[in-house]
Design a protein around this motif. Structure first.
Motif, PDB file in Angstrom:
ATOM      1  N   VAL A  76      20.031  -4.162 -22.914  1.00  0.00           N
ATOM      2  CA  VAL A  76      18.744  -4.492 -23.176  1.00  0.00           C
ATOM      3  C   VAL A  76      17.801  -3.296 -23.287  1.00  0.00           C
ATOM      4  O   VAL A  76      16.920  -3.020 -24.031  1.00  0.00           O
ATOM      5  CB  VAL A  76      18.443  -5.820 -22.404  1.00  0.00           C
ATOM      6  N   MET A  77      17.908  -2.707 -22.212  1.00  0.00           N
ATOM      7  CA  MET A  77      17.113  -1.420 -21.976  1.00  0.00           C
ATOM      8  C   MET A  77      17.162  -0.428 -23.215  1.00  0.00           C
ATOM      9  O   MET A  77      16.172   0.362 -23.542  1.00  0.00           O
ATOM     10  CB  MET A  77      17.405  -0.788 -20.616  1.00  0.00           C
ATOM     11  N   ALA A  78      18.635  -0.248 -23.585  1.00  0.00           N
ATOM     12  CA  ALA A  78      19.030   0.974 -24.495  1.00  0.00           C
ATOM     13  C   ALA A  78      18.327   0.472 -25.907  1.00  0.00           C
ATOM     14  O   ALA A  78      17.705   1.315 -26.773  1.00  0.00           O
ATOM     15  CB  ALA A  78      20.224   1.247 -24.712  1.00  0.00           C
ATOM     16  N   MET A 117      24.410   3.394 -21.128  1.00  0.00           N
ATOM     17  CA  MET A 117      24.446   3.280 -22.630  1.00  0.00           C
ATOM     18  C   MET A 117      23.420   4.426 -23.345  1.00  0.00           C
ATOM     19  O   MET A 117      22.342   4.601 -22.776  1.00  0.00           O
ATOM     20  CB  MET A 117      24.145   1.965 -23.039  1.00  0.00           C
ATOM     21  N   ARG A 118      23.619   4.699 -24.545  1.00  0.00           N
ATOM     22  CA  ARG A 118      22.992   5.531 -25.211  1.00  0.00           C
ATOM     23  C   ARG A 118      21.511   4.915 -25.792  1.00  0.00           C
ATOM     24  O   ARG A 118      21.926   3.940 -26.257  1.00  0.00           O
ATOM     25  CB  ARG A 118      23.602   6.395 -26.150  1.00  0.00           C
ATOM     26  N   CYS A 119      20.551   5.309 -25.671  1.00  0.00           N
ATOM     27  CA  CYS A 119      19.309   4.901 -26.077  1.00  0.00           C
ATOM     28  C   CYS A 119      19.270   4.870 -27.458  1.00  0.00           C
ATOM     29  O   CYS A 119      19.372   5.802 -28.352  1.00  0.00           O
ATOM     30  CB  CYS A 119      18.082   5.725 -25.647  1.00  0.00           C
ATOM     31  N   ALA A 177      20.438   5.663 -20.837  1.00  0.00           N
ATOM     32  CA  ALA A 177      19.849   4.592 -20.361  1.00  0.00           C
ATOM     33  C   ALA A 177      20.929   4.227 -19.182  1.00  0.00           C
ATOM     34  O   ALA A 177      22.233   3.990 -19.366  1.00  0.00           O
ATOM     35  CB  ALA A 177      19.540   3.200 -20.942  1.00  0.00           C
ATOM     36  N   SER A 178      20.407   3.822 -17.989  1.00  0.00           N
ATOM     37  CA  SER A 178      21.478   3.680 -16.886  1.00  0.00           C
ATOM     38  C   SER A 178      20.883   2.486 -16.083  1.00  0.00           C
ATOM     39  O   SER A 178      19.376   2.502 -15.814  1.00  0.00           O
ATOM     40  CB  SER A 178      21.675   4.712 -16.105  1.00  0.00           C
ATOM     41  N   VAL A 179      21.578   1.492 -15.707  1.00  0.00           N
ATOM     42  CA  VAL A 179      21.270   0.468 -14.928  1.00  0.00           C
ATOM     43  C   VAL A 179      22.253   0.072 -13.736  1.00  0.00           C
ATOM     44  O   VAL A 179      23.385   0.228 -13.948  1.00  0.00           O
ATOM     45  CB  VAL A 179      21.162  -0.879 -15.560  1.00  0.00           C
ATOM     46  N   THR A 180      21.777   0.344 -12.421  1.00  0.00           N
ATOM     47  CA  THR A 180      22.661   0.246 -11.299  1.00  0.00           C
ATOM     48  C   THR A 180      22.054  -0.963 -10.429  1.00  0.00           C
ATOM     49  O   THR A 180      20.880  -0.846 -10.258  1.00  0.00           O
ATOM     50  CB  THR A 180      22.482   1.525 -10.419  1.00  0.00           C
ATOM     51  N   ILE A 181      22.951  -1.652 -10.061  1.00  0.00           N
ATOM     52  CA  ILE A 181      22.624  -2.836  -9.203  1.00  0.00           C
ATOM     53  C   ILE A 181      23.468  -2.773  -8.088  1.00  0.00           C
ATOM     54  O   ILE A 181      24.436  -2.700  -7.805  1.00  0.00           O
ATOM     55  CB  ILE A 181      22.926  -4.086  -9.863  1.00  0.00           C
ATOM     56  N   SER A 182      22.738  -2.917  -6.678  1.00  0.00           N
ATOM     57  CA  SER A 182      23.241  -2.698  -5.441  1.00  0.00           C
ATOM     58  C   SER A 182      22.901  -4.183  -4.736  1.00  0.00           C
ATOM     59  O   SER A 182      21.996  -4.703  -4.780  1.00  0.00           O
ATOM     60  CB  SER A 182      22.606  -1.512  -4.555  1.00  0.00           C
TER      61      SER A 182
END
Length: 119
Positions: free
Chosen positions: A42-44, A115-117, A87-92
């Protein structure tokens, strides 16, 4: 016969509890990885960090995720077609065992997606 059963019962119970706890941890880890992958997509594609966080929360069924647990970097993707960013998403997520018998106190599970934008 009863003596052997009394000796083996605690070992068998500990084994069953260990299987349950590590199976649950594996399930949570898989859920976090899938949520991060959905969120980074979704972000990318939409270039919207708020929508990415909402997607992560919706995708992680049964896990009470907060915005503080979800890291989205960068917050905006660059529209440069020659050199698109990543784009990168990290969930802790702090994992706590249900049984309380195993020595797993401070375990943080992490799911990450990249993922690539605009790609």
């Amino acid at each position: 016969m009863a003596v052997e059963f009394a000796i083996l019962l605690p070992v068998l119970l500990l084994l069953v509890l260990g299987i349950m706890e590590f199976g649950r941890a594996f399930h949570v880890q898989t859920t976090l990885s899938n949520a991060a992958r959905d969120s980074v997509r979704v972000m990318a594609l939409q270039d919207n960090a708020t929508a990415a966080r909402s997607t992560a929360k919706a995708s992680a069924h049964g896990l009470p995720l907060t915005d503080a647990m979800i890291s989205v970097t960068p917050t905006t993707c660059t529209p440069d077609a020659a050199a698109p960013g990543m784009a990168s998403v990290t969930i802790s997520y702090p994992f706590s065992p249900v049984s309380g018998f195993l020595p797993i106190d401070d375990l943080t599970l992490t799911g990450k997606g990249t993922m690539r934008c605009f790609g």
